[in-house]
Design an enzyme around this catalytic site. Structure first.
Site, PDB file in Angstrom:
ATOM      1  N   ARG A   1     -13.769  13.439   6.301  1.00 44.37           N
ATOM      2  CA  ARG A   1     -12.492  14.129   6.580  1.00 44.37           C
ATOM      3  C   ARG A   1     -12.053  14.929   5.370  1.00 44.37           C
ATOM      4  O   ARG A   1     -11.479  16.015   5.496  1.00 44.37           O
ATOM      5  CB  ARG A   1     -11.421  13.096   6.958  1.00 44.37           C
TER       6      ARG A   1
ATOM      7  N   SER B   1      -7.022   4.766   9.215  1.00 40.81           N
ATOM      8  CA  SER B   1      -7.750   4.628   7.958  1.00 40.81           C
ATOM      9  C   SER B   1      -7.077   3.577   7.064  1.00 40.81           C
ATOM     10  O   SER B   1      -7.724   2.647   6.563  1.00 40.81           O
ATOM     11  CB  SER B   1      -7.784   5.998   7.262  1.00 40.81           C
TER      12      SER B   1
ATOM     13  N   HIS C   1       0.842  -1.202   0.000  1.00 38.51           N
ATOM     14  CA  HIS C   1       0.000   0.000   0.000  1.00 38.51           C
ATOM     15  C   HIS C   1       0.872   1.244   0.000  1.00 38.51           C
ATOM     16  O   HIS C   1       1.841   1.328   0.732  1.00 38.51           O
ATOM     17  CB  HIS C   1      -0.897   0.008   1.245  1.00 38.51           C
TER      18      HIS C   1
ATOM     19  N   ASP D   1     -14.494   3.396   7.530  1.00 33.43           N
ATOM     20  CA  ASP D   1     -13.440   4.234   6.944  1.00 33.43           C
ATOM     21  C   ASP D   1     -13.950   4.961   5.711  1.00 33.43           C
ATOM     22  O   ASP D   1     -13.615   6.123   5.472  1.00 33.43           O
ATOM     23  CB  ASP D   1     -12.206   3.392   6.594  1.00 33.43           C
TER      24      ASP D   1
ATOM     25  N   LYS E   1      -8.259  -0.811   6.534  1.00 33.71           N
ATOM     26  CA  LYS E   1      -8.549  -1.445   5.233  1.00 33.71           C
ATOM     27  C   LYS E   1      -7.605  -2.616   4.982  1.00 33.71           C
ATOM     28  O   LYS E   1      -7.995  -3.654   4.453  1.00 33.71           O
ATOM     29  CB  LYS E   1      -8.365  -0.421   4.105  1.00 33.71           C
TER      30      LYS E   1
HETATM   31  N1  URA Z   1      -5.088   7.060   2.434  1.00 34.33           N
HETATM   32  C1  URA Z   1      -6.097   6.505   3.139  1.00 34.33           C
HETATM   33  O1  URA Z   1      -6.597   5.452   2.786  1.00 34.33           O
HETATM   34  N2  URA Z   1      -6.546   7.146   4.226  1.00 34.33           N
HETATM   35  C2  URA Z   1      -6.017   8.316   4.662  1.00 34.33           C
HETATM   36  O2  URA Z   1      -6.451   8.835   5.688  1.00 34.33           O
HETATM   37  C3  URA Z   1      -4.969   8.883   3.934  1.00 34.33           C
HETATM   38  C4  URA Z   1      -4.522   8.219   2.813  1.00 34.33           C
END
Ligand code: URA
Length: 435
Positions: A168, A183, A82, A161, A187
């Protein structure tokens, strides 16, 4: 328990208990707590922060707000990767076929671009016919058969999220370390991989602008991942200028393919080898970083990575011929150089401005539902540290709409700082590997 009390406690600098965190996450996911109260809480967290225990509780509550994917039907170790997001970041396109060609199982969920940053799914859709809207069954079968599959994030994966991130995004509460860490990690934990390699960006194009903050974010996420029983590693890499040379969906796909043919830009190749080595080590396919790098190099030299990409594209409905003939990818009607306005050394190329230029050409979304033009974007011909003469191209702009191109051209120059003194090459990578 009352949401009002939770907001006030955090506003006054208190610590939220796991029960209070669970209360607001479940209530918000179910639609029982309104956006305005959660916005107030996000702002209170933004200013007062969260400690490690609160961040962990928030991550776990969000991860469990929906389905926790079970990938046990996939044989072998599954490794996820990621990136915290950036400009010209086409790493997944080149890296995943490389590591899959080394025998790592890649079962990956990816997202679309929003604002000035790109997303893997949009880029992959440059292959005519390619789809990431595949069933869970196909996803698992494909990983077992060819070692690689990428699907879009499903609605039931970490739904808390999904809602919180959207909130946000419009309440100026994205760039808080605990909120970003929870966040991303919620995931990743819900997506089910055994090991996670994180590429934490730092610089003008990243959420974390300083190396210190990026390292702190990396450490926080590694701690959460390892604490949840997933082997987690982070690399902090530079996002103070675009990665590689291409910015824009099909242009980035072409650069990723060139890279698999051994003709990639130096900074991009280095990042792929660094992250890829960590994936091979985490997945038990290599014991030493040097051995892992050699294995990855070999996939480029032998053509195995390119072949893996073609198999992957074909399995998801795309035209594999475009892997071997990039002329089949979407191409813009016009391409023109953008000349330097003065002689000098490039001191700075602001990622956010370059990302916005690509967006203005039509390559990104102004809103979640905007249609994007896969063909447009920029290819930089000079990077930080290079000397340019007035009139020489800084980049080539690929466009379909001359009005959009005129606006983007003006904006483009804002990204550049050019000076008479040699500024030296920017570090392409900040190699900090934790875990
Ligand atoms: N990527 C994400 O998935 N969440 C965030 O808060 C920032 C970047």
């Amino acid at each position: 328990m009352r949401m009002y009390d939770i907001i006030m406690k955090k506003r006054n600098g208190g610590r939220l208990s796991p029960e209070e965190i669970q209360f607001f996450i479940s209530g918000y996911t179910r639609g029982e707590i309104p956006d305005y109260q959660v916005s107030a809480l996000m702002m209170a967290i933004y200013f007062q922060g969260m400690d490690e225990e609160e961040t962990l509780a928030l991550t776990m509550a969000m991860a469990h707000s929906g389905e926790m994917l079970d990938l046990s039907a996939i044989e072998g170790s599954k490794v996820d990767k990621h990136s915290t997001g950036g400009v010209g970041d086409k790493t997944s396109l080149a890296l995943t076929p490389m590591v899959a060609a080394c025998g790592i199982r890649v079962a990956k969920m990816s997202g679309r671009g929003l604002g000035h940053t790109g997303g893997t799914i949009d880029k992959l859709e440059s292959f005519p016919g390619f789809s990431t809207a595949i069933s869970r069954e196909q996803f698992i079968r494909q990983v077992n058969e060819i070692g690689i599959s990428i699907m879009g994030q499903t609605a039931d994966l970490a739904p808390a999220d999904k809602k919180l991130y959207a909130l946000r995004d419009v309440t100026a509460t994205v760039d808080n370390m605990s909120l970003i860490a929870s966040s991303i990690m919620s995931k990743k934990l819900a997506a089910g991989a055994d090991a996670i390699v994180l590429d934490v960006k730092t610089g003008s194009g990243a959420f974390m602008k300083t190396e210190e903050d990026s390292l702190a974010l990396a450490r926080e996420m590694v701690k959460i991942g390892n604490g949840a029983g997933r082997k987690t590693i982070a690399v902090v890499s530079d996002m103070d200028q675009p990665l590689g040379r291409a910015v824009g969906n099909a242009l980035e796909v072409k650069e990723a393919i060139d890279t698999l043919r051994g003709q990639g830009p130096e900074d991009f190749v280095e990042l792929c080898l660094t992250l890829g080595s960590q994936m091979l080590l985490a997945g038990g396919k290599a014991q030493e970083p040097d051995q892992a790098r050699a294995m990855l190099q070999q996939t480029m030299e032998s053509g195995a990575a390119l072949e893996k990409l073609a198999q992957f594209v074909q399995a998801q409905g795309g035209d594999p011929a475009a892997v071997y003939d990039t002329g089949l990818l979407p191409a813009a009607a016009c391409s023109e150089p953008i000349p330097a306005l003065e002689d000098g050394y490039i001191h700075r190329i602001r990622c956010d401005e370059i990302g916005i230029c690509s967006l203005m050409l039509g390559g990104g979304r102004e809103t979640k539902d905007s249609e994007i033009d896969l063909a447009v974007g920029l290819v930089l011909t000079a990077k930080v540290g290079d000397y340019v003469k007035k009139g020489e191209p800084l980049a080539y702009m690929h466009y379909n709409d001359p009005h959009k191109a005129a606006a983007a051209r003006e904006r483009f120059y804002r990204a550049y700082t050019i000076g008479a003194e040699a500024g030296g090459k920017a570090p392409v990578l900040i190699h900090r590997i934790l875990g």
